[in-house]
Design an enzyme around this catalytic site. Structure first.
Site, short mmCIF file in Angstrom:
data_model
loop_
_atom_site.label_atom_id
_atom_site.label_comp_id
_atom_site.label_asym_id
_atom_site.label_seq_id
_atom_site.Cartn_x
_atom_site.Cartn_y
_atom_site.Cartn_z
N SER A 35 -5.75 12.65 89.86
CA SER A 35 -5.58 13.85 90.28
C SER A 35 -5.79 14.96 89.16
CB SER A 35 -3.90 14.15 90.22
OG SER A 35 -3.26 13.59 89.19
N SER A 105 -4.15 6.16 89.41
CA SER A 105 -3.04 7.08 88.95
C SER A 105 -2.36 7.66 90.12
CB SER A 105 -3.81 8.12 88.12
OG SER A 105 -3.09 9.02 87.34
N PHE A 106 -2.42 9.04 90.44
CA PHE A 106 -1.95 9.69 91.49
C PHE A 106 -2.22 8.91 92.60
CE2 PHE A 106 -3.88 12.13 94.92
CZ PHE A 106 -2.98 12.96 95.42
N ASP A 226 -3.52 3.85 77.08
CA ASP A 226 -3.75 5.02 77.96
C ASP A 226 -2.36 5.87 77.54
OD1 ASP A 226 -2.93 6.44 80.14
OD2 ASP A 226 -3.25 4.95 81.68
N HIS A 254 -7.26 5.89 79.94
CA HIS A 254 -6.66 5.94 81.62
C HIS A 254 -8.04 6.07 82.09
CE1 HIS A 254 -3.96 7.43 84.49
NE2 HIS A 254 -4.87 8.36 84.72
#
Length: 273
Positions: A35, A105-106, A226, A254
């Site tokens: 995102s 992630s998102f 991360d 990340h």
């Protein structure tokens, strides 16, 4: 003018023009991006689609609702449920009955929520630096979701994502900054994760009892260093999911799929094959 590699194919999903990339042949694996502001499927997965497809897989990567070159209606209210519905509609539009999913992630939150809602349609899952559970929001994630579109802010934000700072340069920052300044991009992004952002994060989380009910074989991947999503989130996912493997990369932030691209592609390709 060179072709824009971020623009792939177009498909209508409930009237939403949806941009996606489709590489290889075989069992379908759908990649859901993260995102970050100005992100697209291609920007997120450009180093991964062809290498993973080489394992005999069809690798499909859509721009999620409101991101990249998929439509972002000005009156759209972005919610986790709406993103899952759009993703489910995209899978239906492809004509696929069962898929595997790689979520970043998102994208991991959306993948997990889809697996909870449609368990019979998910073959395998990869959750990479995934959200998916509630946790105290990090200062870095709050900074990403609250991004103000300047070149300097983009440069500083990209430093947050990568452990290997040599990956960050002015040209890359300029490319990603230009992506955020396309008409409508920041307007849509700012509507996605409003303050208080802890509530926005909580809205993406699946209930732990629902996560524990996901039976699909799941590979959980995280960079040990991360700063955006704490590695403990993946450890919790590993403990909850009944059929899970956990792979942690040291010297990695990340951007696992970028910083450790060769190993990421090999591990994911083997897991999905």
């Amino acid at each position: 003018m060179p072709d824009n590699r971020e623009i792939g194919r177009q498909i209508s999903v409930g009237g939403i023009g949806t941009n996606y990339h489709d590489v290889g042949q075989g069992r379908p694996v759908v990649f859901i991006h993260g995102s970050g502001p100005g992100v697209s499927a291609w920007a997120n997965w450009r180093l991964n689609l062809e290498p993973v497809a080489a394992h005999g897989l069809r690798c499909i990567a859509p721009d999620m609702l409101g991101f990249g070159y998929t439509d972002a209606p000005s009156d759209m209210r972005f919610t986790a449920e709406r993103w899952v519905e759009h993703f489910a509609g995209f899978v239906d539009a492809l004509g696929e009955d069962k898929i595997s999913i790689v979520g970043n992630s998102f994208g991991g939150a959306i993948a997990l929520a889809y697996a909870v809602r449609f368990p019979e349609r998910v073959d395998r899952l990869v959750l990479m630096g995934a959200v998916g559970l509630d946790f105290p929001i990090t200062r870095e994630l709050d900074q990403v979701w609250g991004h103000v579109a300047t070149l300097e802010n983009m440069r500083e934000m990209m430093k947050i994502f990568a452990w290997d700072q040599s990956l960050i340069n002015d040209d890359l920052a300029e490319i990603r900054h230009r992506a955020t300044t396309r008409a409508g991009v920041m307007e849509a992004f700012s509507a996605m994760f409003p303050e208080p952002r802890q509530a926005a994060l909580r809205a993406l989380a699946s209930r732990e009892e629902d996560v524990a009910g996901v039976r699909a074989p799941t590979l959980v991947i995280h960079g040990r260093d991360d700063r955006v999503i704490p590695v403990d989130v993946s450890r919790r996912l590993f403990e909850l999911l009944p059929n899970a493997e956990l792979h942690l990369f040291s010297n990695c932030g990340h951007w696992t799929q970028i910083e450790k691209a060769a190993r990421f592609n090999a591990i994911v390709g083997d897991f999905m094959s």
